[in-house]
Write an enzyme that holds these catalytic residues in place. Sequence first.
Site, PDB file in Angstrom:
ATOM      1  N   ASN A  51       1.511   3.333  -2.315  1.00 57.21           N
ATOM      2  CA  ASN A  51       0.995   4.158  -3.468  1.00 57.21           C
ATOM      3  C   ASN A  51       0.604   5.508  -2.844  1.00 57.21           C
ATOM      4  OD1 ASN A  51      -1.153   2.059  -3.283  1.00 57.21           O
ATOM      5  ND2 ASN A  51      -2.277   4.024  -4.098  1.00 57.21           N
ATOM      6  N   THR A  52       0.390   5.606  -1.638  1.00 55.16           N
ATOM      7  CA  THR A  52      -0.443   6.555  -1.028  1.00 55.16           C
ATOM      8  C   THR A  52      -0.131   6.589   0.464  1.00 55.16           C
ATOM      9  OG1 THR A  52      -2.255   7.984  -0.706  1.00 55.16           O
ATOM     10  CG2 THR A  52      -2.665   5.601  -0.592  1.00 55.16           C
ATOM     11  N   GLY A  53      -0.491   7.637   1.233  1.00 58.54           N
ATOM     12  CA  GLY A  53      -0.675   7.743   2.783  1.00 58.54           C
ATOM     13  C   GLY A  53       0.730   7.416   3.382  1.00 58.54           C
ATOM     14  N   GLY A  57       0.975  -1.188  -0.069  1.00 53.94           N
ATOM     15  CA  GLY A  57       0.007  -0.001   0.132  1.00 53.94           C
ATOM     16  C   GLY A  57       0.732   0.991   0.053  1.00 53.94           C
ATOM     17  N   TYR A 106     -12.944  -3.137  11.945  1.00 55.49           N
ATOM     18  CA  TYR A 106     -11.550  -2.651  11.725  1.00 55.49           C
ATOM     19  C   TYR A 106     -10.801  -2.731  13.031  1.00 55.49           C
ATOM     20  CZ  TYR A 106      -7.745   0.847  11.152  1.00 55.49           C
ATOM     21  OH  TYR A 106      -6.819   1.647  11.094  1.00 55.49           O
TER      22      TYR A 106
HETATM   23  N1  LIG Z   1      -3.956   7.248   9.047  1.00 57.94           N
HETATM   24  C1  LIG Z   1      -4.135   7.091  10.070  1.00 57.94           C
HETATM   25  O1  LIG Z   1      -4.529   7.910  10.956  1.00 57.94           O
HETATM   26  C2  LIG Z   1      -3.973   5.657  10.933  1.00 57.94           C
HETATM   27  C3  LIG Z   1      -4.204   5.320  12.207  1.00 57.94           C
HETATM   28  C4  LIG Z   1      -3.849   4.226  12.646  1.00 57.94           C
HETATM   29  C5  LIG Z   1      -3.516   3.310  11.773  1.00 57.94           C
HETATM   30  N2  LIG Z   1      -3.286   3.295  10.549  1.00 57.94           N
HETATM   31  C6  LIG Z   1      -2.750   2.312   9.722  1.00 57.94           C
HETATM   32  O2  LIG Z   1      -1.574   2.758   8.847  1.00 57.94           O
HETATM   33  C7  LIG Z   1      -1.956   1.854   7.903  1.00 57.94           C
HETATM   34  C8  LIG Z   1      -1.804   2.807   6.362  1.00 57.94           C
HETATM   35  O3  LIG Z   1      -3.013   3.802   6.623  1.00 57.94           O
HETATM   36  P1  LIG Z   1      -3.030   5.097   5.512  1.00 57.94           P
HETATM   37  O4  LIG Z   1      -3.546   6.047   6.527  1.00 57.94           O
HETATM   38  O5  LIG Z   1      -1.686   5.352   5.099  1.00 57.94           O
HETATM   39  O6  LIG Z   1      -4.270   4.701   4.642  1.00 57.94           O
HETATM   40  P2  LIG Z   1      -4.418   5.302   3.016  1.00 57.94           P
HETATM   41  O7  LIG Z   1      -3.881   6.292   2.905  1.00 57.94           O
HETATM   42  O8  LIG Z   1      -5.775   4.659   3.040  1.00 57.94           O
HETATM   43  O9  LIG Z   1      -3.676   4.033   2.419  1.00 57.94           O
HETATM   44  C9  LIG Z   1      -4.032   2.616   2.558  1.00 57.94           C
HETATM   45  C10 LIG Z   1      -3.132   1.896   1.273  1.00 57.94           C
HETATM   46  O10 LIG Z   1      -3.760   0.469   1.199  1.00 57.94           O
HETATM   47  C11 LIG Z   1      -3.930  -0.012   0.191  1.00 57.94           C
HETATM   48  N3  LIG Z   1      -4.949  -0.919   0.015  1.00 57.94           N
HETATM   49  C12 LIG Z   1      -6.129  -1.063   0.286  1.00 57.94           C
HETATM   50  N4  LIG Z   1      -6.698  -2.267   0.209  1.00 57.94           N
HETATM   51  C13 LIG Z   1      -5.647  -3.002  -0.473  1.00 57.94           C
HETATM   52  C14 LIG Z   1      -5.841  -4.168  -0.963  1.00 57.94           C
HETATM   53  N5  LIG Z   1      -6.747  -5.100  -1.022  1.00 57.94           N
HETATM   54  N6  LIG Z   1      -4.511  -4.771  -1.624  1.00 57.94           N
HETATM   55  C15 LIG Z   1      -3.425  -4.126  -1.608  1.00 57.94           C
HETATM   56  N7  LIG Z   1      -3.237  -2.783  -0.992  1.00 57.94           N
HETATM   57  C16 LIG Z   1      -4.648  -2.183  -0.557  1.00 57.94           C
HETATM   58  C17 LIG Z   1      -4.439   1.414  -0.506  1.00 57.94           C
HETATM   59  O11 LIG Z   1      -4.386   1.202  -1.984  1.00 57.94           O
HETATM   60  P3  LIG Z   1      -5.403   2.121  -2.766  1.00 57.94           P
HETATM   61  O12 LIG Z   1      -4.691   3.358  -3.151  1.00 57.94           O
HETATM   62  O13 LIG Z   1      -5.385   1.168  -4.021  1.00 57.94           O
HETATM   63  O14 LIG Z   1      -6.678   2.150  -2.055  1.00 57.94           O
HETATM   64  C18 LIG Z   1      -3.605   2.282   0.011  1.00 57.94           C
HETATM   65  O15 LIG Z   1      -2.273   2.130  -0.666  1.00 57.94           O
HETATM   66  C19 LIG Z   1      -3.039   1.016   7.684  1.00 57.94           C
HETATM   67  O16 LIG Z   1      -2.555  -0.282   8.106  1.00 57.94           O
HETATM   68  C20 LIG Z   1      -3.675   1.616   8.729  1.00 57.94           C
HETATM   69  O17 LIG Z   1      -4.639   0.840   9.450  1.00 57.94           O
HETATM   70  C21 LIG Z   1      -3.455   4.576  10.028  1.00 57.94           C
END
Ligand SMILES: NC(=O)c1ccc[n+]([C@@H]2O[C@H](COP(=O)([O-])OP(=O)(O)OC[C@H]3O[C@@H](n4cnc5c(N)ncnc54)[C@H](OP(=O)(O)O)[C@@H]3O)[C@@H](O)[C@H]2O)c1
Length: 268
Positions: free
Chosen positions: A46-48, A44, A198
């Site tokens: 590609n973003t975030g 994952g 979740y």
């Molecule tokens: N942001 C927060 O505040 C926060 C807080 C606590 C924990 N986290 C954890 O941090 C991690 C990253 O979060 P983020 O905020 O960076 O999220 P995000 O910006 O939504 O990025 C999520 C990534 O996961 C990918 N993904 C989703 N479904 C997938 C699949 N079936 N196969 C392969 N890739 C998939 C997405 O791909 P697409 O772009 O194609 O959708 C995207 O690249 C997660 O595990 C989340 O639980 C985040």
Amino acid sequence: MFLYLAAGVCVLLILLVPRIRKFAAGGVCVSTARLDGKTVIITGANTGIGKETARDLAKRGARIIIACRDVIKGEIAAQEVIAETGNKQVIVRKLDLADSSSVKQFAEKILKEEQHLHILINNAGVMMCPYSKTVDGFEMQFGVNHLGHFLLTFLLLDLIKRSAPARIVNVSSLAHLFGRINFSDLQSEKNYDSGRAYCQSKLANVLFTRELARRLEETVIQHLLHSKLKIMKLQKDSGTQAASCWEFSGNRALKLDTAKTAEYTLAN
Ligand SMILES: NC(=O)c1ccc[n+]([C@@H]2O[C@H](COP(=O)([O-])OP(=O)(O)OC[C@H]3O[C@@H](n4cnc5c(N)ncnc54)[C@H](OP(=O)(O)O)[C@@H]3O)[C@@H](O)[C@H]2O)c1
Ligand SMILES: *[C@@H]1O[C@H](CO)[C@@H](O)[C@H](O)[C@H]1NC(C)=O
Ligand SMILES: *[C@@H]1O[C@H](CO)[C@@H](O)[C@H](O)[C@H]1NC(C)=O
């Protein structure tokens, strides 16, 4: 009277702001560690948070494999990281964690192409989506966040062990604190609550990381990362080996760091 009270509250808030910011930002790593010659897979990315991680590790010279379900999005991110860091060793491979055959294909390709895998970062995640199922019929959040990464880790484990010293990092969330593993309805088929599902999936990440850390003992050091707040080190540092640590600024990340950072983050 009211004015005094209001003024008092204001002063208190102003005094607390730096502390609140510091708390929300988590630890700060100042490491200048290099990762030349190290291969890293980030799911994952590609973003975030994943993309920020790719950016940081690329700056440190690592070879980065962006594993994502949409190769076009991945290529755009890779070009961005290459342009910004000057590190051309950033490649994209297709991985859909909601489909076990895609996970298997991805792993096969990696095993064929890569001599080493030093760091695996299980970062991809879906959060609180409407009810849906993976290709294999699992509830989406449990399926992607937990089961997909479970299979991926399993398939790459020999390569990771052979590349030791190596790291596996699972990105969990403080949401795991609210998680319950509901054995009577693991796939939320009877009753779906997106938040509960979740939290359950993030708790599953924590439980598996602990168990895997126990089984791998000294070979592979594991990290559990709670996005936004802390990294928890689950294994004793193997002396001279570098440990990883991420810094969060705002709610996006990160910097890899070396030895002692785990203690550092925990202490801070
Ligand atoms: N942001 C927060 O505040 C926060 C807080 C606590 C924990 N986290 C954890 O941090 C991690 C990253 O979060 P983020 O905020 O960076 O999220 P995000 O910006 O939504 O990025 C999520 C990534 O996961 C990918 N993904 C989703 N479904 C997938 C699949 N079936 N196969 C392969 N890739 C998939 C997405 O791909 P697409 O772009 O194609 O959708 C995207 O690249 C997660 O595990 C989340 O639980 C985040
Ligand atoms: C990471 O989490 C996955 C899914 O919960 C689990 O199967 C795997 O064993 C964990 N890996 C590590 C290195 O902790
Ligand atoms: C577990 O699932 C059952 C069946 O859907 C439900 O009645 C129960 O409330 C759930 N328990 C928790 C802790 O979520």
